[in-house]
Design a protein around this motif. Sequence first.
Motif, PDB file in Angstrom:
ATOM      1  N   ASP A 164       0.863  -1.186   0.000  1.00  0.00           N
ATOM      2  CA  ASP A 164       0.000   0.000   0.000  1.00  0.00           C
ATOM      3  C   ASP A 164       0.900   1.237   0.000  1.00  0.00           C
ATOM      4  N   ILE A 165       1.897   1.195  -0.880  1.00  0.00           N
ATOM      5  CA  ILE A 165       2.867   2.276  -1.046  1.00  0.00           C
ATOM      6  C   ILE A 165       2.986   2.517  -2.548  1.00  0.00           C
ATOM      7  N   VAL A 166       2.899   3.754  -2.965  1.00  0.00           N
ATOM      8  CA  VAL A 166       2.952   4.077  -4.390  1.00  0.00           C
ATOM      9  C   VAL A 166       4.395   4.414  -4.784  1.00  0.00           C
ATOM     10  N   PHE A 167       4.986   3.567  -5.641  1.00  0.00           N
ATOM     11  CA  PHE A 167       6.334   3.810  -6.151  1.00  0.00           C
ATOM     12  C   PHE A 167       6.206   4.489  -7.515  1.00  0.00           C
ATOM     13  N   THR A 168       5.770   5.755  -7.515  1.00  0.00           N
ATOM     14  CA  THR A 168       5.451   6.436  -8.776  1.00  0.00           C
ATOM     15  C   THR A 168       6.699   6.797  -9.576  1.00  0.00           C
ATOM     16  N   ASP A 169       7.720   7.255  -8.901  1.00  0.00           N
ATOM     17  CA  ASP A 169       8.909   7.767  -9.585  1.00  0.00           C
ATOM     18  C   ASP A 169      10.121   6.910  -9.241  1.00  0.00           C
ATOM     19  N   PRO A 170      11.150   6.980 -10.091  1.00  0.00           N
ATOM     20  CA  PRO A 170      12.397   6.275  -9.748  1.00  0.00           C
ATOM     21  C   PRO A 170      13.055   6.917  -8.532  1.00  0.00           C
ATOM     22  N   GLY A 171      13.738   6.097  -7.746  1.00  0.00           N
ATOM     23  CA  GLY A 171      14.386   6.611  -6.558  1.00  0.00           C
ATOM     24  C   GLY A 171      15.746   7.209  -6.863  1.00  0.00           C
ATOM     25  N   PRO A 172      16.392   7.787  -5.864  1.00  0.00           N
ATOM     26  CA  PRO A 172      17.713   8.405  -6.077  1.00  0.00           C
ATOM     27  C   PRO A 172      18.825   7.377  -6.313  1.00  0.00           C
ATOM     28  N   ASN A 173      18.562   6.110  -6.007  1.00  0.00           N
ATOM     29  CA  ASN A 173      19.587   5.060  -6.138  1.00  0.00           C
ATOM     30  C   ASN A 173      19.090   4.013  -7.132  1.00  0.00           C
ATOM     31  N   PRO A 174      19.553   4.072  -8.384  1.00  0.00           N
ATOM     32  CA  PRO A 174      19.083   3.108  -9.396  1.00  0.00           C
ATOM     33  C   PRO A 174      19.327   1.672  -8.989  1.00  0.00           C
ATOM     34  N   GLN A 175      20.458   1.435  -8.295  1.00  0.00           N
ATOM     35  CA  GLN A 175      20.748   0.056  -7.891  1.00  0.00           C
ATOM     36  C   GLN A 175      19.691  -0.471  -6.917  1.00  0.00           C
ATOM     37  N   ALA A 176      19.230   0.418  -6.015  1.00  0.00           N
ATOM     38  CA  ALA A 176      18.181   0.012  -5.076  1.00  0.00           C
ATOM     39  C   ALA A 176      16.883  -0.269  -5.816  1.00  0.00           C
ATOM     40  N   ASP A 177      16.562   0.563  -6.828  1.00  0.00           N
ATOM     41  CA  ASP A 177      15.350   0.322  -7.622  1.00  0.00           C
ATOM     42  C   ASP A 177      15.443  -1.020  -8.325  1.00  0.00           C
ATOM     43  N   GLN A 178      16.617  -1.299  -8.871  1.00  0.00           N
ATOM     44  CA  GLN A 178      16.797  -2.559  -9.582  1.00  0.00           C
ATOM     45  C   GLN A 178      16.655  -3.741  -8.631  1.00  0.00           C
ATOM     46  N   ILE A 204      -5.433   7.274 -13.609  1.00  0.00           N
ATOM     47  CA  ILE A 204      -4.613   6.287 -12.901  1.00  0.00           C
ATOM     48  C   ILE A 204      -3.158   6.731 -12.946  1.00  0.00           C
ATOM     49  N   ILE A 205      -2.522   6.796 -11.790  1.00  0.00           N
ATOM     50  CA  ILE A 205      -1.085   7.089 -11.695  1.00  0.00           C
ATOM     51  C   ILE A 205      -0.403   5.783 -11.295  1.00  0.00           C
ATOM     52  N   PRO A 206       0.128   5.008 -12.251  1.00  0.00           N
ATOM     53  CA  PRO A 206       0.707   3.689 -11.938  1.00  0.00           C
ATOM     54  C   PRO A 206       2.098   3.824 -11.316  1.00  0.00           C
ATOM     55  N   PRO A 207       2.637   2.739 -10.785  1.00  0.00           N
ATOM     56  CA  PRO A 207       4.022   2.757 -10.289  1.00  0.00           C
ATOM     57  C   PRO A 207       5.014   2.937 -11.454  1.00  0.00           C
ATOM     58  N   PHE A 208       6.216   3.231 -11.087  1.00  0.00           N
ATOM     59  CA  PHE A 208       7.332   3.344 -12.044  1.00  0.00           C
ATOM     60  C   PHE A 208       7.371   2.070 -12.888  1.00  0.00           C
ATOM     61  N   ASP A 209       7.611   2.228 -14.201  1.00  0.00           N
ATOM     62  CA  ASP A 209       7.529   1.103 -15.137  1.00  0.00           C
ATOM     63  C   ASP A 209       8.367  -0.082 -14.693  1.00  0.00           C
ATOM     64  N   LEU A 210       9.546   0.177 -14.148  1.00  0.00           N
ATOM     65  CA  LEU A 210      10.419  -0.908 -13.725  1.00  0.00           C
ATOM     66  C   LEU A 210       9.718  -1.820 -12.730  1.00  0.00           C
ATOM     67  N   PHE A 211       8.936  -1.212 -11.842  1.00  0.00           N
ATOM     68  CA  PHE A 211       8.225  -1.994 -10.833  1.00  0.00           C
ATOM     69  C   PHE A 211       6.924  -2.574 -11.407  1.00  0.00           C
TER      70      PHE A 211
END
Length: 681
Positions: free
Chosen positions: A110-124, A157-164
């Motif tokens: 129940d957390i919206v990950f709309t944008d990429p974070g400051p650490n690409p490695q963490a997103d990956q 609809i505001i979906p999460p970041f595409d990677l997620f």
Amino acid sequence: MISKDKPDFIQRVRAAWSSSSGGITGALLATGAGVLLLYLKFGLGLIHLSYDLPYAVRPVIHPKEAVMVYLDDDSHQNLNQPYNAPWDRSLHARLLNRLTSEGARAVVFDIVFTDPGPNPQADQALAQAIKANGKVVLAADIVTAGYGREGAGENEIIPPFDLFSDAAQAIASDELAPDGDLIARQYTPMLPDDQIDSMSWAAAKIAGAAITTNETNRVADRWLNYYGPAATIPNVSFYRVVQTNADYPIPAGFFSNKVVFVGVRLQTLYTGDRKDEYPSPYSRWSSEKFMPGTELHATMFLNLLRGDWLNRLSAKVELGILIACGVLFGFGLARLRPLAATGVAFLLAALVVVLVYWAFVHLRIWFPWLLVIVQIFTALACSVVFNSIRLYVQNRLYEASLALYLSPKLIKKFSSDRELLKPGAKKETLTILFSDIADFTAISEGMDSDDLAKHMNSYFQTAVAECIHHTDGTIVKYIGDAIFAFWNAPELQVDHQQRACEAALRFRDQPPQSMNSRLLVTRIGLHTGDANVGNFGSTARVDYTALGENINLASRMEGLNKYLGTQTLLTGETHAGIEGRFTTRFLGNFRLKGFEKSVGVYELAGRLDDAAGLSPLHKAFAAALESFKRKDFNGAEAAFRKVLEIKPDDGPSKFYLKHLVELRTHPLPENWQGDVELKEK
């Protein structure tokens, strides 16, 4: 005294104020109250409370199929994460990896990950963890386009970041639909063409809930079945899951086969930030005033998985119930007296509560039952008001009826005594009065009926108000120009003989009344004796009256006045109760028609202060009567003539002089003792 015809005056008013009239009024008001509360805005509070209150007594349920993981204050502090910025997503990856390793049934963020974070490695790392788990639901925001923008007023609809999004099994709406008081009671409405599922439905599909096998079930109306106050669903802090060196680490296998909901639960936020928390039905009485939105999603999911959501009756059924209850309660309670209606109303309310609770617990159906409670007490209020008004009117009419027969003093005493209306009689000692207007037939002959009625009403008004009622006598009936009354019933009066004599003297002392240019003279007969007093008659009519030979004797005494030329006569039985209190004259013993025994007859001459002026007359008459009884008819004749010298128009003396003529022509019985026998009434 009190006549009861079908219908009589009181019964006609009762008919006008019948239970059906009150029932119709009560039914309309009770039904109207329920329907208005159901459809108008001011009834929402009661409707909402109808949903909330059953939770107050239903035991808390502890579901085991889900676990909450909260990003709470302790987690912020222990993991050194900011309050006003996204968390390090490698922490979420670490959480997911543990949940995957323990075989969690599904994971819902129940957390919206709309944008990429400051650490690409963490997103990956997070994306890989999501994909590795394979049963992750990510939240998407639903926003409404503002005015001035394309598609204004429509949801976006505001979906999460595409990677997620690409890694997750499902993207779902995190929207809730709380009521005006911010309590979420109903599932977020879904339409068949909605592009994404609700978070609870998406989680239920992944968990294999039976309800999700048919997509048409997706859009059905459902109501939350809360299991308890906030934190009823098992929950842990985020940091205890990802920190192996935490003070209270979560034991291995804790998440096995559980659906894990991850969300925020904060006690402190920066000014201007809104907590994702909502009041619940338990907020009214529980120390846990607010429930995290994530736990609401988890509650809806559990309802779907367990199949124990709540249903509300259809609008048509609810309307039908309210109409039926309004009519039933309105008509039913109107037929009961206020005390009985109050007891029945509380019993009905208790029955409604029991039935509603049973349906809530066992059928998982809720209904705005407080509207029915309002209907019950609306009907009760109508019943109490209606019956109070009806009782007031009946009492006033009853008192008006009593006023025709009883004095104001007795009206006050007997206005609440309905014994007078019951059939039956009892034996009482009465002093009975019969009155009659001398020569009434001749006086009234040829008079206009309206003029006659006017004079008689005036006469009766004076006779009743100033004479009989003034001494608390009871009017039984009017017989032409005659009046039948008695004392010592319905109220016992130890001085009833005195009261009757006082009434008779008040007749004499009233200002003269005339009719058809002739003076009205009232003749009165009084007698004291036993009689049966009560309600007599047929099924169609009853009268409060007195029956017995003593009633007839009083009537004969009134008639005797015509022969003796007197105005008021009383028997020895009445005289025994007034001796020494009034001035009387003994007129002899008379054997009246229809009676075997002779009766001592007295003339009521006046009050005690009249005795001195009447003494010569009475002594002379007594001497003449003594000669008559000794059969000294010559001496009696001379003595009666001396009485006429004192009072030339003395009726009793004239009667005896005439009677002496008759006695001289007939032989007397050997046992004759001076009794006068009358062969006519």
